[in-house]
Write a protein that holds these residues in place. Structure first.
Motif, PDB file in Angstrom:
ATOM      1  N   PRO A   5       0.810  -1.225   0.000  1.00 19.40           N
ATOM      2  CA  PRO A   5       0.000   0.000   0.000  1.00 19.40           C
ATOM      3  C   PRO A   5       0.842   1.273   0.000  1.00 19.40           C
ATOM      4  O   PRO A   5       0.388   2.326  -0.442  1.00 19.40           O
ATOM      5  N   GLY A  19       3.571   1.591  -1.759  1.00 24.16           N
ATOM      6  CA  GLY A  19       4.207   1.739  -3.065  1.00 24.16           C
ATOM      7  C   GLY A  19       5.483   0.962  -3.252  1.00 24.16           C
ATOM      8  O   GLY A  19       6.156   1.102  -4.287  1.00 24.16           O
ATOM      9  N   ARG A  27      -3.766  -6.389   1.641  1.00 21.40           N
ATOM     10  CA  ARG A  27      -4.137  -5.320   0.722  1.00 21.40           C
ATOM     11  C   ARG A  27      -2.903  -4.907  -0.075  1.00 21.40           C
ATOM     12  O   ARG A  27      -1.816  -4.747   0.481  1.00 21.40           O
ATOM     13  N   TYR A  28      -3.105  -4.716  -1.405  1.00 16.74           N
ATOM     14  CA  TYR A  28      -1.987  -4.406  -2.303  1.00 16.74           C
ATOM     15  C   TYR A  28      -2.395  -3.297  -3.264  1.00 16.74           C
ATOM     16  O   TYR A  28      -3.577  -2.963  -3.409  1.00 16.74           O
ATOM     17  N   ARG A  29      -1.387  -2.772  -3.911  1.00 14.20           N
ATOM     18  CA  ARG A  29      -1.611  -1.809  -4.986  1.00 14.20           C
ATOM     19  C   ARG A  29      -1.178  -2.459  -6.300  1.00 14.20           C
ATOM     20  O   ARG A  29      -0.064  -2.987  -6.397  1.00 14.20           O
ATOM     21  N   ARG A  46      -0.266  -1.869 -10.159  1.00 14.28           N
ATOM     22  CA  ARG A  46       0.177  -0.801 -11.052  1.00 14.28           C
ATOM     23  C   ARG A  46       0.491  -1.412 -12.439  1.00 14.28           C
ATOM     24  O   ARG A  46       1.259  -2.388 -12.530  1.00 14.28           O
ATOM     25  N   VAL A  88      -3.507   2.565 -11.844  1.00 13.09           N
ATOM     26  CA  VAL A  88      -3.194   2.121 -10.485  1.00 13.09           C
ATOM     27  C   VAL A  88      -4.511   1.880  -9.757  1.00 13.09           C
ATOM     28  O   VAL A  88      -5.438   2.705  -9.843  1.00 13.09           O
ATOM     29  N   ARG A  89      -4.590   0.754  -9.064  1.00 12.27           N
ATOM     30  CA  ARG A  89      -5.775   0.482  -8.257  1.00 12.27           C
ATOM     31  C   ARG A  89      -5.374  -0.354  -7.057  1.00 12.27           C
ATOM     32  O   ARG A  89      -4.380  -1.095  -7.101  1.00 12.27           O
ATOM     33  N   ASP A  90      -6.143  -0.231  -5.982  1.00 15.17           N
ATOM     34  CA  ASP A  90      -5.916  -1.035  -4.794  1.00 15.17           C
ATOM     35  C   ASP A  90      -6.747  -2.315  -4.891  1.00 15.17           C
ATOM     36  O   ASP A  90      -7.893  -2.302  -5.377  1.00 15.17           O
TER      37      ASP A  90
END
Length: 291
Positions: free
Chosen positions: A235, A237, A260-262, A264, A274-276
């Motif tokens: 989260p 980056g 939880r991750y991002r 890209r 980019v989305r979570d």
């Protein structure tokens, strides 16, 4: 498949050798007594193009596979095998030898022209051979844009030449021939391997549970984008997993702990998305579309 190669060879020889009148001058029957009778009735020079052997080209075998999806099912298709078609091409005159006529000289001249036409065209590209006309109706898509490896007059020659002529009624004299090999693809077709994977949870008792996440990168029309850059980040980056999409636009990120991750994704010329995401998460939709 082979019949299309036969017709392509006939077109090549008839269109590029001025001594040949039409398709009747190039045939694919065994060069036996019946063939000699055919040439006699034809009353002009002819070429016999005989498919004498088929063998797999092991040197071109590969374990590569391509993946696609159809209605939510993943299809896998092995790369085509390669098959060598071995042809012996001989020239035939209907004339009877006498003091004024020497048919063998005419046959040798035609054989030379056949070899020259084949050498000038190698490696065979069907679209080039049929140009300026179109490819024939029903010509296989697998061949249409292919470059077919070709060998004309290989130095080692055909290894069973004497045995070959010995089977032609036992009365045909040994004749010179152009030895030709054409390598063609053999499609194995796609196989269904199951539903498309978006999230897969694995782990051992007493060990950390890890998750594999997959998705597809698409353009605005819904077409897959190959070789898109994909990274799974924390989260904050920090990069955790980096990969790129396949030819079918698919990506996979392996061995992620739940959390939880991002996500890209970058595509040259289209920018970055980019989305979570939650892994695992409700719906597990990890596709990315560049509008």
């Amino acid at each position: 498949m082979i019949e299309h190669i036969d017709r392509m060879l006939r077109h090549l020889l008839v269109s590029r050798i001025d001594h040949l009148t039409d398709d009747a001058d190039v045939r694919f029957e065994p060069p036996d007594t019946d063939w000699r009778t055919y040439v006699s009735n034809l009353s002009r020079l002819a070429l016999n193009v005989y498919l004498v052997e088929l063998r797999e080209n092991r040197g071109l075998r590969t374990n590569e596979r391509s993946f696609s999806n159809r209605s939510g099912l993943v299809l896998v298709e092995p790369a085509p095998r390669r098959m060598d078609l071995h042809y012996l091409i001989t020239a035939w005159s209907p004339a009877t030898p006498n003091q004024a006529i020497e048919p063998a000289v005419e046959e040798h001249a035609l054989l030379y022209r056949a070899a020259a036409a084949l050498v000038a065209a190698e490696p065979f590209k069907p679209a080039d051979i049929y140009r300026p006309g179109p490819l024939p109706a029903g010509f296989p898509a697998l061949l249409a844009d292919a470059v077919l490896p070709t060998s004309v007059l290989p130095a080692d020659g055909f290894p069973k030449y004497a045995e070959f002529w010995g089977t032609m009624d036992g009365r045909q004299p040994w004749r010179p021939a152009v030895y030709l090999t054409v390598t063609v693809p053999v499609s194995l077709g796609p196989e269904e391997i199951g539903p498309m994977v978006t999230t897969q949870v694995t782990g051992l008792q007493g060990a950390e549970v890890v998750i594999r996440v997959g998705g597809t990168v698409l353009d605005a029309t819904g077409a897959p984008i190959p070789r898109a850059w994909v990274r799974i980040e924390s989260p904050e980056g920090a990069g955790l997993r980096t990969t790129e999409t396949t030819a079918q636009g698919r990506y996979l990120a392996e061995r992620l702990p739940a959390g939880r991750y991002r996500l890209r994704v970058r595509v040259p010329g289209l920018g970055e998305r980019v989305r979570d995401i939650d892994v695992p998460g409700a719906g597990d939709d990890h596709d990315v579309t560049f509008e």
